[in-house]
Design a protein around this motif. Structure first.
Motif, PDB file in Angstrom:
ATOM      1  N   MET A 166       0.898  -1.319   0.122  1.00  0.00           N
ATOM      2  CA  MET A 166       0.072  -0.094   0.084  1.00  0.00           C
ATOM      3  C   MET A 166       0.786   0.871   0.137  1.00  0.00           C
ATOM      4  N   ASN A 208       0.723   4.554   1.352  1.00  0.00           N
ATOM      5  CA  ASN A 208       0.236   5.787   1.770  1.00  0.00           C
ATOM      6  C   ASN A 208       0.284   6.924   1.430  1.00  0.00           C
ATOM      7  N   ASN A 210      -2.170   7.709  -1.675  1.00  0.00           N
ATOM      8  CA  ASN A 210      -3.617   7.358  -1.657  1.00  0.00           C
ATOM      9  C   ASN A 210      -3.879   8.250  -1.261  1.00  0.00           C
ATOM     10  N   THR A 248      -8.125  11.289  -1.271  1.00  0.00           N
ATOM     11  CA  THR A 248      -9.155  10.552   0.158  1.00  0.00           C
ATOM     12  C   THR A 248      -9.228  11.436   0.928  1.00  0.00           C
ATOM     13  N   LEU A 265     -21.407   6.498   2.497  1.00  0.00           N
ATOM     14  CA  LEU A 265     -19.825   6.648   1.759  1.00  0.00           C
ATOM     15  C   LEU A 265     -19.696   5.404   1.245  1.00  0.00           C
ATOM     16  N   THR A 266     -19.997   4.441   1.124  1.00  0.00           N
ATOM     17  CA  THR A 266     -19.968   3.637  -0.087  1.00  0.00           C
ATOM     18  C   THR A 266     -20.326   4.425  -1.408  1.00  0.00           C
ATOM     19  N   ILE A 292     -17.954   6.995  -2.680  1.00  0.00           N
ATOM     20  CA  ILE A 292     -16.665   6.191  -3.148  1.00  0.00           C
ATOM     21  C   ILE A 292     -16.753   5.734  -4.352  1.00  0.00           C
ATOM     22  N   LYS A 344     -14.852   7.033  -7.903  1.00  0.00           N
ATOM     23  CA  LYS A 344     -14.587   6.388  -9.504  1.00  0.00           C
ATOM     24  C   LYS A 344     -15.703   6.198 -10.463  1.00  0.00           C
ATOM     25  N   LEU A 348      -8.972   6.276   4.486  1.00  0.00           N
ATOM     26  CA  LEU A 348      -7.537   5.479   3.683  1.00  0.00           C
ATOM     27  C   LEU A 348      -8.595   3.862   4.329  1.00  0.00           C
ATOM     28  N   ALA A 363     -11.488   3.472   4.767  1.00  0.00           N
ATOM     29  CA  ALA A 363     -13.030   3.694   3.623  1.00  0.00           C
ATOM     30  C   ALA A 363     -12.392   3.155   2.253  1.00  0.00           C
ATOM     31  N   GLU A 364     -11.277   3.565   1.771  1.00  0.00           N
ATOM     32  CA  GLU A 364     -11.006   2.676   0.129  1.00  0.00           C
ATOM     33  C   GLU A 364     -11.164   1.602   0.840  1.00  0.00           C
ATOM     34  N   ILE A 365     -10.519   0.679   1.251  1.00  0.00           N
ATOM     35  CA  ILE A 365     -10.228  -0.815   2.010  1.00  0.00           C
ATOM     36  C   ILE A 365     -11.458  -1.355   1.903  1.00  0.00           C
ATOM     37  N   TYR A 398     -13.642  -0.488   0.750  1.00  0.00           N
ATOM     38  CA  TYR A 398     -14.917  -0.391  -0.473  1.00  0.00           C
ATOM     39  C   TYR A 398     -14.362  -1.230  -1.553  1.00  0.00           C
TER      40      TYR A 398
END
Lengths: 97, 394
Positions: A1, A3, A6, A10, A29-30, A33, A37, B49, B51-53, B55
């Protein structure tokens, strides 16, 4: 990952609003995101944000922030993908003073 | 942690797969080190971060099993997912059809609801043959039947139910179709839209190779968007959405998720799905069949001393009992030699009755992609010694 990689995608809060950036509040939140995308695929730059409570239904929520110039396009992309913004009226983010 | 010196031959993959792939282990470390925030609570980058994981895992699940990522509800296990699916979708007075190979994670919640006078249920005979199975279901149908529950793959033998045909039957009759994919997810082909599945319940730590503490219920189109509100709630509490509302949201996944999600476990589930995708299901199935055949054929050398319970042919699970040694004792003696298997009744009482296993239950050997042919040879050699009295009793 990675950091650092990302972080820019976000990182978000109301104090980092960019001039003319506008918020599209979404139900979860889902979904926020997912919206980010979809918008990225449509070449619309969007950030997931947790706006202050006055921009969310019943206190807390999430959404995406997009440039004011791309707001209408973003709304169109989301609607065509079955995502209904909670309120499509333009809402400007508060800015740092 | 104290590590035993003896070599470990792990053949209990139906309980949980072990060891986990390298990518799964490194993902767990990465998340704990860099991104173990609380998703959906805050706007800062560590929360985001996480939340991204979460999702990414929802998306991975939806791509792998079909459906919409917003309909993925994370749970701590398949048992949790099954309880959630059953208890949020049934209504008072409903009748449910369950198969005779169900795990206690279905039998117990269904029996508990029936004991409280809320529902009634009937048991149908699980079958691999679609026409016979649909006839059986049709015969058991009542005017108030609301749901069919199907264990896709038994946890004590290789009986696999034709879920596409059961799904077709459910669609035709307007029934909710709930599938327990505890032993099949990651091995068999599942597509919730093609198979007409309304609720798919899956553990993350078995053939999807994630960590314990991961699992999910994937809801079908029936529950999309505001239709999520037709589901009751299972757990109430904070999820970072509509905090000033005393009721849970009406849409998935937020309607059924409250409390902090197990981000490291969820992240490893996603890495596990990537691992399985990379290998391909056919490769996993073929390898497990080869291991089964090797074990089954090897056991023929001492067939006078044990019984193999064949159902469904070759596959990931082989159940047997020794004629003169109780199953728990045999498992303990194998463990003394570093071999991990599971004995007893495997939380599947009706399936054991159907296979007519002994009063002491049976021993289950369950294979995984990490097993080698050498593992099987060591198992067979150990069984040979134990069954022929060359191994001291406990």
């Amino acid at each position: 990952m990675n950091n650092n990689k990302n972080k820019p995608n976000t990182q978000s809060n109301t104090h980092r609003a960019v001039e003319n950036e506008q918020i599209i509040p979404l139900r979860s939140l889902t979904q926020a995101i997912k919206a980010q995308k979809l918008l990225r695929v449509a070449s619309v730059n969007a950030r997931v944000i947790k706006p202050s409570s006055k921009y969310a239904e019943e206190g807390c929520g999430y959404g995406v922030a997009v440039s004011g110039l791309e707001y209408d396009k973003a709304i169109g992309v989301l609607k065509s993908n079955g995502i209904a913004p909670l309120n499509v009226n333009r809402r400007e983010l508060p800015r740092d003073r | 942690m104290k590590k035993r010196k003896l070599q470990t031959i792990y053949l209990d993959n139906a309980a949980t797969t072990f060891p986990k792939p390298r990518t799964v282990r490194s993902t767990a470390y990465d998340i704990i080190k860099n991104a173990c925030g609380n998703p959906g609570r805050s706007g800062h980058h560590i929360s985001m971060l996480a939340a991204e994981i979460v999702y990414r895992c929802r998306r991975n699940i939806a791509e792998y099993f079909g459906g919409n990522e917003e309909n993925v509800v994370f749970t701590s296990s398949a048992t949790h997912a099954l309880n959630l699916g059953i208890k949020t979708s049934l209504r008072k007075g409903d009748h449910v059809l369950i198969s005779d190979i169900e795990h206690n994670s279905v039998i117990r919640p269904i029996t508990a609801l029936a004991e409280r006078g809320l529902i009634s249920f009937s048991v149908y005979r699980a079958d691999t043959e679609p026409h016979r199975l649909v006839s059986e279901l049709t015969a058991k149908l009542r005017p108030n039947t609301a749901m069919v529950i199907a264990c896709h793959h038994s946890n004590i033998c290789n009986l696999i139910q034709p879920i596409t045909d059961i799904g077709g039957f459910c669609r035709k009759n307007g029934l909710i179709f709930l599938v327990d994919a505890s032993q099949s997810a990651g091995i068999l082909d599942i597509d919730i839209e093609r198979d007409g599945i309304d609720i798919l319940c899956v553990p993350g730590h078995k053939a999807l190779y994630g960590l314990s503490g991961s699992g999910f219920a994937l809801f079908g189109k029936r529950y999309s968007d505001e239709n999520g509100a037709i589901l009751g709630t299972f757990i109430e509490g904070g999820n970072g959405i509509r905090s000033m509302d005393a009721l849970m949201p009406s849409f998935l996944p937020d309607r059924l998720e409250a409390g902090t999600l197990a981000v490291p476990a969820i992240g490893t589930l996603s890495a596990g799905i990537d691992f399985v995708k990379g290998l391909g299901k056919n490769r996993i199935i073929e390898w497990e069949r080869q291991l089964y055949e090797r074990t089954f054929n090897g056991m023929k050398a001492f067939s006078d001393k044990l019984t193999v319970y064949e159902s469904g042919g070759s596959g990931g699970i082989l159940l047997f009992s020794a004629n003169d040694i109780p199953s728990e004792e045999l498992a303990a003696r194998l463990d003394r030699r570093g071999i991990c298997v599971r004995a007893g009744f495997h939380c599947a009482p009706t399936a054991h009755k159907r296979l007519a296993t002994p009063r002491e239950g049976a021993v289950r050997v369950s294979f995984g992609i990490m097993n080698s042919k050498k593992d099987i040879d060591i198992l067979l050699n150990s069984l040979d010694r134990i069954l022929h009295g060359h191994d001291p009793p406990l």
